[in-house]
Design an enzyme around this catalytic site. Structure first.
Site, short mmCIF file in Angstrom:
data_model
loop_
_atom_site.label_atom_id
_atom_site.label_comp_id
_atom_site.label_asym_id
_atom_site.label_seq_id
_atom_site.Cartn_x
_atom_site.Cartn_y
_atom_site.Cartn_z
N ARG A 1 -15.68 32.86 46.73
CA ARG A 1 -14.79 33.37 47.78
C ARG A 1 -15.45 34.55 48.48
O ARG A 1 -16.15 35.35 47.84
CB ARG A 1 -13.50 33.82 47.10
CG ARG A 1 -12.41 34.32 48.02
CD ARG A 1 -11.78 33.21 48.77
NE ARG A 1 -10.48 33.58 49.32
CZ ARG A 1 -9.89 32.88 50.29
NH1 ARG A 1 -10.46 31.80 50.79
NH2 ARG A 1 -8.71 33.24 50.72
N THR B 1 -9.65 23.87 56.23
CA THR B 1 -10.44 24.03 55.02
C THR B 1 -10.94 22.63 54.74
O THR B 1 -10.60 21.69 55.44
CB THR B 1 -9.51 24.60 53.93
OG1 THR B 1 -9.12 25.92 54.30
CG2 THR B 1 -10.13 24.65 52.56
N SER C 1 -6.31 33.19 47.82
CA SER C 1 -6.49 31.85 48.39
C SER C 1 -5.45 30.89 47.85
O SER C 1 -4.78 31.17 46.85
CB SER C 1 -7.89 31.34 48.02
OG SER C 1 -8.05 30.00 48.41
N SER C 2 -5.31 29.76 48.52
CA SER C 2 -4.46 28.67 48.02
C SER C 2 -5.29 27.47 47.59
O SER C 2 -4.73 26.45 47.15
CB SER C 2 -3.50 28.21 49.12
OG SER C 2 -2.66 29.25 49.51
N GLY D 1 -5.41 22.68 53.73
CA GLY D 1 -4.00 22.78 54.12
C GLY D 1 -3.35 24.13 53.88
O GLY D 1 -2.12 24.21 53.81
N GLY D 2 -4.13 25.21 53.74
CA GLY D 2 -3.54 26.54 53.58
C GLY D 2 -2.56 26.56 52.43
O GLY D 2 -2.83 26.05 51.34
N THR E 1 -14.11 26.75 52.73
CA THR E 1 -13.38 27.09 53.96
C THR E 1 -14.04 28.18 54.78
O THR E 1 -14.79 29.02 54.24
CB THR E 1 -11.94 27.55 53.60
OG1 THR E 1 -11.17 27.68 54.79
CG2 THR E 1 -11.94 28.87 52.85
N ASP F 1 -6.73 36.32 55.26
CA ASP F 1 -6.02 35.87 54.05
C ASP F 1 -5.57 37.05 53.19
O ASP F 1 -4.82 36.87 52.24
CB ASP F 1 -6.90 34.91 53.22
CG ASP F 1 -6.62 33.45 53.56
OD1 ASP F 1 -5.67 33.17 54.31
OD2 ASP F 1 -7.37 32.58 53.07
N ASN G 1 -11.59 29.53 56.71
CA ASN G 1 -10.20 29.91 56.96
C ASN G 1 -9.69 29.14 58.17
O ASN G 1 -9.34 27.98 58.05
CB ASN G 1 -10.01 31.42 57.11
CG ASN G 1 -8.53 31.78 57.02
OD1 ASN G 1 -7.74 31.00 56.51
ND2 ASN G 1 -8.15 32.94 57.52
N1 GLY Z 1 -8.21 30.16 53.82
C1 GLY Z 1 -7.34 29.29 53.13
C2 GLY Z 1 -7.22 29.58 51.68
O1 GLY Z 1 -8.17 30.06 51.09
O2 GLY Z 1 -6.18 29.35 51.12
#
Ligand code: GLY
Length: 577
Positions: A111, A384, A455-456, A476-477, A402, A426, A404
């Protein structure tokens, strides 16, 4: 003369002879001007599913050359950085979750990090009002990229030399490839931003509209990839590439420094690992909220026999929605980078806590996010990309990566040819204040130098009776964890085949706003039943692009059959051999 045509779900691009001849180890073997999209394939030696046919083909070729799933994952990501510039990247970050054939569970965190000069209130004006344009667009929106460090961290599990894994990406960048219709439209949609946010020429800007079949040549990116091939991680984080990134920063008040780049390290984490009935789930821990969310959600429904309620039944959906509501409330309140903040993970996923959270669940009656007290959350960007890979030895790799937003900050590093992420968005730019996507958060996800933003992303592996069973993930965020949750239940509880598990309409609830989002083709009678229970339902565009491999046991202990499914929702492609 260039032309293109569609055959059912098969897009075939046919062009004049631009075949790349096979010279270097790992040299490109596919014609990047004549490729097809394939949504489903079954085979027994290995499989790769990703957002782009050329990337899936590159990964599969690496498997055929004797590489394992890690080799293929590295090569596929590098290819995506070229052929899928909206989300595939070397200027962003990601997560890899894997299980080796000898039973080792792995989570690699690459990340992005907040630069050393970042500060808690850097996106607030003097009156404390959020400056969302700065956290989302251009130079200041970029976190320190992690992808290249992540690829090298994964090399310890790979078999082939890195030079072989990066060669196809270099050739795709150097010699170009044909754009699909969706990619051409996507590039056209960002031309105004590219003009506004760049001071140097780049490969993506064009005077006339991009169209399907056009060649995207990325000479600067080819040089950057060549430096990474020849100098390793230093080819990105030091020397010429680092110099170009820092020069780019200086042109528009960006803050990534040579020290930020030189000091960036990927981190090996303890994956989230837990049992659900006959299954073991392996997923991504913090700084992703994803693994914790699916563990919480599955714990909350575990004692309710959801399988008997039936797929897309109002009863099953209500149960899942109420679990999601509670879990996302906890996400907003508690979750952030555990290297910086104390997150009560053990409690959040414990039996006692999750059962207590569901005590006020009333079948047939909608819950209320006003009453489900916790922090706040909201919609994140959904650009992503995910890849799922298995090999003939039984190694399984899930990667979600990603920038983002689509094309990240939309700033291309001058002379280096790649997009920088806008991952700083984020973070909670101001705890309690929504960012551009409506996401709220608390102190746990506030900006600090060197911290990773929450993050998701939820790359996930499922074992059944300790045997390889599913590799899955999606972009998909904030919808990522709920899509993975649904895909797992679709197979394990509702008995859907792998294709339906991916392609049937999906839904999403994330506590705030107190709305159930459903895809446009969601069955209307179920919507009516949920409305009668008191839910607010909103139809929306597609939810995620799930890449799933279902693994079936073969005739001997070490033999497998792989059913590889690429989501119907995009250009996503499944390859296997
Ligand atoms: N940028 C999307 C995530 O990391 O959830």
């Amino acid at each position: 003369m260039k032309k293109y045509f569609f055959v059912s779900t098969l897009l075939v691009l046919v062009f004049s002879c631009k075949y790349v001849t096979k010279k270097e180890a790992g040299a490109l073997t596919v014609n990047p001007y004549a490729y097809a999209i394939q949504k489903k394939i079954t085979a027994s030696n290995g499989a790769v599913v990703s957002a782009h046919p050329l990337a899936s083909i590159v990964g599969t070729e690496i498997l055929k050359q004797g590489g394992n799933a890690f080799d293929a994952a590295i090569a596929t990501q590098l290819a995506l950085a070229v052929v899928y510039p909206g989300a595939g990247n070397i200027g962003g970050g990601g997560f890899m979750v894997a299980r080796t054939n000898n039973g080792e569970n792995i989570a690699i965190d690459y990340r992005e990090k907040a630069p050393g000069k970042a500060s808690r209130d850097m996106y607030l004006d003097s009156a404390g009002n959020p400056l969302l344009d700065k956290s989302q667009n251009g130079h200041l929106a970029a976190g320190v990229p992690g992808t290249v460090a992540g690829l090298f961290a994964a090399m310890q599990y790979a078999k082939l030399p890195f030079k072989q894994l990066i060669q196809p990406a270099i050739e795709l960048a150097q010699n170009g490839f044909a754009l699909t219709e969706a990619e051409a439209a996507s590039l056209n949609s960002i031309q105004a931003d590219l003009k506004a946010l760049n001071t140097q020429p780049n490969a993506f800007q064009k005077q006339t509209a991009w169209k399907a079949g056009d060649t995207l040549l990325q000479k600067d990116l080819a040089l950057t990839l060549t430096r990474i091939r020849d100098e390793g991680k230093k080819g990105f984080y030091e020397g010429e590439t680092a110099k170009l990134i820092v020069e780019e920063m200086k042109r528009a008040n960006g803050i990534i420094s040579p020290e930020d780049l030189k000091n960036y390290e990927a981190a090996e984490r303890n994956p989230v690992v837990f049992n659900y009935k006959d299954y073991q789930i392996i997923s991504m821990p913090l700084p992703s909220s994803g693994g914790i969310i699916i563990q919480q959600c599955l714990r909350m429904i575990e004692d309710k026999n959801i399988g008997a309620m039936g797929f897309h039944s109002a009863a099953a959906m209500q149960l899942m929605i109420e679990a999601e509501r509670r879990s996302y409330a906890d996400r907003a309140e508690y979750m952030g980078d555990a290297d910086f903040v104390k997150v009560p993970v053990k409690t959040l996923v414990s039996d006692a806590y999750t059962k207590e959270r569901m005590k006020d669940f009333i079948p047939g009656k909608a819950g209320s996010s006003q009453q489900t007290k916790a922090g706040t959350t909201g919609k994140e960007s959904e650009e992503t990309t995910h890849l799922s890979i298995v090999d003939k030895w039984g190694n399984m790799v899930a990667v979600t990566t990603t920038l983002n937003g689509g094309y990240g900050s939309r700033t291309v590093v001058g002379g280096a040819g790649f997009f920088l992420n806008n991952e700083m968005d984020d973070f909670s730019v101001k705890p309690g204040v929504p960012n551009m996507y409506g996401a709220l958060g608390t102190e746990a996800n506030a900006i600090q130098p060197g911290k990773r933003m929450l993050s998701s992303m939820t790359p996930t592996i499922v074992l059944k009776h300790n045997q390889p069973f599913i590799v899955v993930g999606t972009p998909g965020g904030t919808t990522i964890p709920t899509s993975v949750f649904q895909s797992i239940l679709n197979v394990t509880e509702f008995g859907l085949n792998a294709e339906d598990a991916v392609n049937k309409p999906k839904f999403h609830h994330q506590w705030m706003p107190d709305v159930v989002y459903v895809e446009r083709d969601f069955p209307l009678p179920v919507i009516d039943s949920l409305k009668a229970m008191g839910y607010t339902i909103e139809q929306r565009g597609q939810i995620g692009r799930t890449e799933l491999i279902r693994i079936h046991k073969g005739s001997t202990d070490s033999a497998y059959t792989f059913e590889a499914i690429a989501d119907k929702r995009g250009d996503d492609d499944a390859e296997a051999y």
